[in-house]
Design an enzyme around this catalytic site. Structure first.
Site, PDB file in Angstrom:
ATOM      1  N   GLU A  22       4.148 -17.536  92.189  1.00 30.94           N
ATOM      2  CA  GLU A  22       4.628 -18.079  90.900  1.00 30.94           C
ATOM      3  C   GLU A  22       5.019 -19.537  91.105  1.00 30.94           C
ATOM      4  N   THR A  78      11.554 -20.321  88.158  1.00 29.30           N
ATOM      5  CA  THR A  78      12.162 -19.009  87.945  1.00 29.30           C
ATOM      6  C   THR A  78      11.076 -17.992  87.608  1.00 29.30           C
ATOM      7  N   LEU A  79      11.356 -16.727  87.866  1.00 30.14           N
ATOM      8  CA  LEU A  79      10.388 -15.659  87.593  1.00 30.14           C
ATOM      9  C   LEU A  79      10.457 -15.260  86.114  1.00 30.14           C
ATOM     10  N   THR A 129       6.150 -16.823  80.828  1.00 30.45           N
ATOM     11  CA  THR A 129       6.369 -17.376  79.492  1.00 30.45           C
ATOM     12  C   THR A 129       7.448 -16.576  78.768  1.00 30.45           C
ATOM     13  N   GLY A 155       1.390 -18.445  61.941  1.00 30.41           N
ATOM     14  CA  GLY A 155       1.307 -17.218  62.730  1.00 30.41           C
ATOM     15  C   GLY A 155       2.703 -16.805  63.183  1.00 30.41           C
ATOM     16  N   ILE A 212      -0.715 -23.082  66.842  1.00 26.55           N
ATOM     17  CA  ILE A 212      -2.009 -22.622  66.321  1.00 26.55           C
ATOM     18  C   ILE A 212      -2.667 -21.631  67.279  1.00 26.55           C
ATOM     19  N   ASP A 247      -2.104 -11.897  79.234  1.00 16.70           N
ATOM     20  CA  ASP A 247      -2.668 -12.868  78.282  1.00 16.70           C
ATOM     21  C   ASP A 247      -3.988 -13.476  78.755  1.00 16.70           C
ATOM     22  N   ALA A 259       3.871  -9.337  75.305  1.00 17.41           N
ATOM     23  CA  ALA A 259       4.539  -9.033  76.567  1.00 17.41           C
ATOM     24  C   ALA A 259       4.440  -7.552  76.915  1.00 17.41           C
ATOM     25  N   HIS A 302      20.313  10.687  58.755  1.00 18.61           N
ATOM     26  CA  HIS A 302      20.708   9.993  57.533  1.00 18.61           C
ATOM     27  C   HIS A 302      22.097   9.393  57.732  1.00 18.61           C
TER      28      HIS A 302
HETATM   29  P1  FAD Z   1       2.914 -15.227  81.274  1.00 20.44           P
HETATM   30  O1  FAD Z   1       4.171 -14.667  80.791  1.00 20.44           O
HETATM   31  O2  FAD Z   1       2.372 -16.454  80.631  1.00 20.44           O
HETATM   32  O3  FAD Z   1       3.144 -15.503  82.834  1.00 20.44           O
HETATM   33  C1  FAD Z   1       2.184 -16.097  83.638  1.00 20.44           C
HETATM   34  C2  FAD Z   1       2.886 -16.779  84.775  1.00 20.44           C
HETATM   35  O4  FAD Z   1       1.894 -17.201  85.709  1.00 20.44           O
HETATM   36  C3  FAD Z   1       3.639 -18.047  84.362  1.00 20.44           C
HETATM   37  O5  FAD Z   1       4.979 -17.971  84.794  1.00 20.44           O
HETATM   38  C4  FAD Z   1       2.902 -19.183  85.086  1.00 20.44           C
HETATM   39  O6  FAD Z   1       3.791 -20.183  85.566  1.00 20.44           O
HETATM   40  C5  FAD Z   1       2.269 -18.445  86.251  1.00 20.44           C
HETATM   41  N1  FAD Z   1       1.054 -19.075  86.757  1.00 20.44           N
HETATM   42  C6  FAD Z   1      -0.026 -19.478  86.030  1.00 20.44           C
HETATM   43  N2  FAD Z   1      -0.976 -19.961  86.847  1.00 20.44           N
HETATM   44  C7  FAD Z   1      -0.487 -19.856  88.101  1.00 20.44           C
HETATM   45  C8  FAD Z   1      -0.997 -20.182  89.384  1.00 20.44           C
HETATM   46  N3  FAD Z   1      -2.223 -20.696  89.530  1.00 20.44           N
HETATM   47  N4  FAD Z   1      -0.214 -19.963  90.473  1.00 20.44           N
HETATM   48  C9  FAD Z   1       1.045 -19.436  90.339  1.00 20.44           C
HETATM   49  N5  FAD Z   1       1.563 -19.098  89.156  1.00 20.44           N
HETATM   50  C10 FAD Z   1       0.809 -19.304  88.059  1.00 20.44           C
HETATM   51  N6  FAD Z   1       5.378 -11.417  73.124  1.00 20.44           N
HETATM   52  C11 FAD Z   1       5.991 -10.285  72.709  1.00 20.44           C
HETATM   53  O7  FAD Z   1       5.486  -9.184  72.985  1.00 20.44           O
HETATM   54  N7  FAD Z   1       7.155 -10.335  71.979  1.00 20.44           N
HETATM   55  C12 FAD Z   1       7.732 -11.499  71.643  1.00 20.44           C
HETATM   56  O8  FAD Z   1       8.779 -11.503  71.000  1.00 20.44           O
HETATM   57  C13 FAD Z   1       7.109 -12.705  72.063  1.00 20.44           C
HETATM   58  N8  FAD Z   1       7.658 -13.891  71.742  1.00 20.44           N
HETATM   59  C14 FAD Z   1       7.050 -15.042  72.175  1.00 20.44           C
HETATM   60  C15 FAD Z   1       7.608 -16.245  71.785  1.00 20.44           C
HETATM   61  C16 FAD Z   1       7.034 -17.431  72.187  1.00 20.44           C
HETATM   62  C17 FAD Z   1       7.656 -18.739  71.786  1.00 20.44           C
HETATM   63  C18 FAD Z   1       5.862 -17.396  73.002  1.00 20.44           C
HETATM   64  C19 FAD Z   1       5.232 -18.677  73.478  1.00 20.44           C
HETATM   65  C20 FAD Z   1       5.288 -16.201  73.377  1.00 20.44           C
HETATM   66  C21 FAD Z   1       5.867 -15.005  72.953  1.00 20.44           C
HETATM   67  N9  FAD Z   1       5.322 -13.766  73.268  1.00 20.44           N
HETATM   68  C22 FAD Z   1       5.920 -12.615  72.822  1.00 20.44           C
HETATM   69  C23 FAD Z   1       4.104 -13.645  74.076  1.00 20.44           C
HETATM   70  C24 FAD Z   1       4.453 -13.300  75.547  1.00 20.44           C
HETATM   71  O9  FAD Z   1       5.316 -14.291  76.062  1.00 20.44           O
HETATM   72  C25 FAD Z   1       3.202 -13.199  76.378  1.00 20.44           C
HETATM   73  O10 FAD Z   1       2.293 -12.293  75.798  1.00 20.44           O
HETATM   74  C26 FAD Z   1       3.531 -12.726  77.779  1.00 20.44           C
HETATM   75  O11 FAD Z   1       4.433 -13.586  78.412  1.00 20.44           O
HETATM   76  C27 FAD Z   1       2.247 -12.627  78.621  1.00 20.44           C
HETATM   77  O12 FAD Z   1       2.572 -12.191  79.897  1.00 20.44           O
HETATM   78  P2  FAD Z   1       1.650 -12.592  81.150  1.00 20.44           P
HETATM   79  O13 FAD Z   1       2.287 -11.959  82.333  1.00 20.44           O
HETATM   80  O14 FAD Z   1       0.243 -12.288  80.866  1.00 20.44           O
HETATM   81  O15 FAD Z   1       1.724 -14.182  81.253  1.00 20.44           O
HETATM   82  P1  NAI Z   2      -1.115 -17.129  66.021  1.00 22.99           P
HETATM   83  O1  NAI Z   2      -2.503 -16.835  66.424  1.00 22.99           O
HETATM   84  O2  NAI Z   2      -0.179 -16.021  65.752  1.00 22.99           O
HETATM   85  O3  NAI Z   2      -1.099 -18.043  64.720  1.00 22.99           O
HETATM   86  C1  NAI Z   2      -1.735 -19.280  64.681  1.00 22.99           C
HETATM   87  C2  NAI Z   2      -1.981 -19.645  63.226  1.00 22.99           C
HETATM   88  O4  NAI Z   2      -2.404 -21.000  63.159  1.00 22.99           O
HETATM   89  C3  NAI Z   2      -3.072 -18.821  62.562  1.00 22.99           C
HETATM   90  O5  NAI Z   2      -2.556 -18.287  61.364  1.00 22.99           O
HETATM   91  C4  NAI Z   2      -4.203 -19.808  62.332  1.00 22.99           C
HETATM   92  O6  NAI Z   2      -4.956 -19.512  61.179  1.00 22.99           O
HETATM   93  C5  NAI Z   2      -3.428 -21.097  62.168  1.00 22.99           C
HETATM   94  N1  NAI Z   2      -4.179 -22.332  62.453  1.00 22.99           N
HETATM   95  C6  NAI Z   2      -5.072 -22.552  63.439  1.00 22.99           C
HETATM   96  N2  NAI Z   2      -5.500 -23.830  63.391  1.00 22.99           N
HETATM   97  C7  NAI Z   2      -4.863 -24.433  62.363  1.00 22.99           C
HETATM   98  C8  NAI Z   2      -4.849 -25.759  61.804  1.00 22.99           C
HETATM   99  N3  NAI Z   2      -5.594 -26.724  62.326  1.00 22.99           N
HETATM  100  N4  NAI Z   2      -4.064 -26.017  60.744  1.00 22.99           N
HETATM  101  C9  NAI Z   2      -3.288 -25.038  60.215  1.00 22.99           C
HETATM  102  N5  NAI Z   2      -3.252 -23.776  60.694  1.00 22.99           N
HETATM  103  C10 NAI Z   2      -4.013 -23.482  61.766  1.00 22.99           C
HETATM  104  O7  NAI Z   2      -0.562 -18.082  67.190  1.00 22.99           O
HETATM  105  P2  NAI Z   2       0.902 -18.538  67.549  1.00 22.99           P
HETATM  106  O8  NAI Z   2       1.824 -18.356  66.409  1.00 22.99           O
HETATM  107  O9  NAI Z   2       0.748 -19.878  68.167  1.00 22.99           O
HETATM  108  O10 NAI Z   2       1.298 -17.495  68.672  1.00 22.99           O
HETATM  109  C11 NAI Z   2       0.536 -17.420  69.891  1.00 22.99           C
HETATM  110  C12 NAI Z   2       0.629 -16.068  70.507  1.00 22.99           C
HETATM  111  O11 NAI Z   2       1.940 -15.803  70.976  1.00 22.99           O
HETATM  112  C13 NAI Z   2       0.263 -14.988  69.513  1.00 22.99           C
HETATM  113  O12 NAI Z   2      -0.952 -14.437  69.951  1.00 22.99           O
HETATM  114  C14 NAI Z   2       1.342 -13.980  69.606  1.00 22.99           C
HETATM  115  O13 NAI Z   2       0.813 -12.739  69.959  1.00 22.99           O
HETATM  116  C15 NAI Z   2       2.273 -14.461  70.718  1.00 22.99           C
HETATM  117  N6  NAI Z   2       3.631 -14.388  70.197  1.00 22.99           N
HETATM  118  C16 NAI Z   2       4.152 -13.155  69.889  1.00 22.99           C
HETATM  119  C17 NAI Z   2       5.390 -13.033  69.340  1.00 22.99           C
HETATM  120  C18 NAI Z   2       5.884 -11.687  68.980  1.00 22.99           C
HETATM  121  O14 NAI Z   2       5.310 -10.702  69.436  1.00 22.99           O
HETATM  122  N7  NAI Z   2       6.934 -11.575  68.198  1.00 22.99           N
HETATM  123  C19 NAI Z   2       6.236 -14.186  69.067  1.00 22.99           C
HETATM  124  C20 NAI Z   2       5.586 -15.442  69.369  1.00 22.99           C
HETATM  125  C21 NAI Z   2       4.354 -15.505  69.939  1.00 22.99           C
END
Ligand code: FAD
Ligand code: NAI
Length: 463
Positions: free
Chosen positions: A35, A39-40, A43, A180, A269, A311, A319, A442
């Protein structure tokens, strides 16, 4: 003695990677996890799920106090925003949970290889200048923000979700590009804290991929909350001058451009898989058109001994999906049978109300055959009504012949918690009648799921 350094090296310590590493170690495999972050937790714990929920929770409480919702319950308070403390509790939540993963690594004897990993062969990588060989390598490198061509993210005025979690002051006007999940969650945070928020969405509805009726209802509720929605509109450019942004937008179908002035712009986006710098070619791997690593049902890539989860592979970027894949891949590596039911991955948007869905949307279900649909409004649910949370509904979609539940979609204050029972019922192949005849406590919001299931056969009690 084998000349491998490890049985398993996992690359990436997000929910996919750290869970895979812990399970592999639990199954007796010599395991390490590379990693590059300080920190572990990936994202999710550092800049995603956890900090966003910390801000959503705090801003929701602030809004309840500041907007007079608490006063209506007889709780009078003078409210002042202390944004530094709010950010502090966000950082504390992240610190506690990322530290927790470090503890779990030590407890399970997973070695943390600190640094950026890159392949040097089919069974070897380098991390921080050192080389390691492993019988199995799991790629769990996650995803990062998709950039918008012509829009430079400076994380000050034009921010990604990471910058949007950390804004040092409440912007007067925040323009969100993309309606989104991220746009609506983080847009809601800053709206509640006092910003004017405009969401610019390319499509004619918010939240692509969710049930059509849910998307329409969500738009109605967010508008009522004061979010300005510019649907069917695309952003063609953003310029920054003197700490202010000018966002150029035009109708998605073409037409005259106009500009929006903003103090902050959130680019949300979508996200794209992280494979740059991995030197996949040295392992003989390629990515598909979307930059993802293709896998089979067991999470094997095209190269024996190399696996991938989370991802970075096709499927929803969530997640819990990554975590379940992490467990399954470790079990497969250990010779057990690791399975994830990709048809039943719930999706939750943590706005107020929350929005949750599982299984087929009504549109997709109808495209496959005849369905029966039952709906129940939260307005008629005694607990939601008592708690002053009348917005939303539950919808249960069942096969018209077999009554098997095909999908459940919910907008409700606690939809994210409610959806779990629907997922479990569907995992066990439940019919709508099974749910309708299950005793629900309930008064709970979950009774709305029972009533929606009863409505599939036209016999709800409370509407
Ligand atoms: P990641 O969590 O992206 O972890 C990958 C790790 O690999 C990173 O720490 C990175 O530093 C490391 N890494 C990458 N390349 C290398 C390399 N070459 N060598 C060493 N380390 C490397 N999902 C939900 O289900 N619920 C939510 O509420 C939610 N909220 C979100 C809110 C935001 C703002 C964002 C951005 C995402 C959210 N997600 C949510 C999505 C969720 O964070 C991801 O789907 C999830 O973290 C994916 O897990 P992962 O293990 O595949 O990758
Ligand atoms: P998203 O795919 O959810 O939404 C992106 C939106 O941007 C879409 O509605 C798309 O039509 C629009 N878009 C694309 N290009 C555009 C443009 N040029 N102008 C205007 N609109 C445009 O992606 P988002 O919100 O960035 O989230 C990324 C990922 O993170 C998602 O796949 C989601 O699964 C994950 N995530 C999950 C959360 C949760 O589970 N609660 C919370 C936050 C993120």
């Amino acid at each position: 003695m084998s000349d491998y350094d490890f049985d398993v090296i996992v690359i990436g310590a997000g929910p996919g990677g750290y869970v895979a590493a812990i399970r592999a170690a639990q199954l007796g495999l010599r395991t390490s996890c590379a990693e590059s972050r300080e920190t572990l937790g990936g994202t999710c714990l550092n800049v995603g799920c956890i900090p966003s929920k910390a801000m959503l929770h705090a801003s929701e409480l602030y809004d309840e106090a500041a907007s007079g919702k608490l006063a209506k319950l007889g709780i009078k308070a003078t409210v002042e925003l202390d944004l530094d403390t709010m950010h502090g509790q966000r950082r504390d939540a992240v610190k506690g949970l990322t530290g927790g993963i470090e503890y779990l690594f030590k407890k399970n004897k997973v070695e943390w290889l600190k640094g950026l990993a890159a392949f040097t062969g089919k069974d070897s990588i380098t991390v921080g200048g050192k080389s390691y060989r492993a019988k199995n390598i799991v790629i769990a490198t996650g995803s990062s923000v998709t950039p918008l061509p012509g829009v430079e993210i400076d994380e000050k005025v034009v921010v990604s979700s990471t910058g949007a979690l950390e804004l040092a002051k409440v912007p007067d006007h925040l323009v969100v590009i993309g309606g989104g999940v991220i746009g609506l969650e983080l847009g809601s945070v800053w709206k509640r804290l006092g910003a004017k928020v405009t969401v610019v969405e390319y499509l004619d509805q918010l939240l692509p991929g969710m049930d059509g009726e849910i998307r329409k209802e969500a738009a109605k509720i967010f508008k009522k909350q004061g979010l300005e929605l510019r649907l069917s509109t695309k952003v063609t450019g953003v310029t920054v001058k003197g700490g202010k942004a000018t966002v150029t937008v035009e109708p998605a179908a073409g037409g005259a451009a106009e500009t929006l002035e903003a103090d902050a712009v959130l680019v949300s986006i979508g996200r794209r898989p992280n494979t740059d710098g991995l030197a996949l070619e040295l392992a003989g791997l390629t990515t598909n058109k979307r930059g993802q690593i293709e896998i089979d049902h067991d999470f094997r890539t095209a190269i024996p001994g190399i696996w991938a989860v989370g991802d970075v592979v096709p499927g929803p970027m969530l997640a819990h999906k990554a975590e379940d894949e992490g467990i399954a891949v470790a079990e497969n590596i250990a010779g057990l049978t690791g399975i994830v039911n990709h048809d039943l991955i719930p999706g939750v948007v943590y706005t107020m109300p929350e929005i949750a869905g599982i299984g087929l949307t009504e549109e997709d279900a109808k495209a496959r055959g005849e369905v029966k649909v039952g709906k129940f409004p939260m307005m008629a649910n005694s607990r939601a009504k008592t708690n002053h949370e009348p917005d939303g509904f539950v919808k249960v979609i069942a096969d018209a012949k077999t009554d098997k539940v095909l999908g459940v979609h919910i907008i409700a204050s606690v939809a994210g918690t409610m959806i779990a029972q629907a997922v479990q019922a569907m995992e066990f192949g439940a019919t709508s009648e099974d749910i309708a005849y299950t005793c629900h406590a309930h008064p709970t919001h979950s009774e709305a799921i029972k009533e929606a299931a009863m409505a599939v056969t036209g016999k709800p009690i409370h509407i």
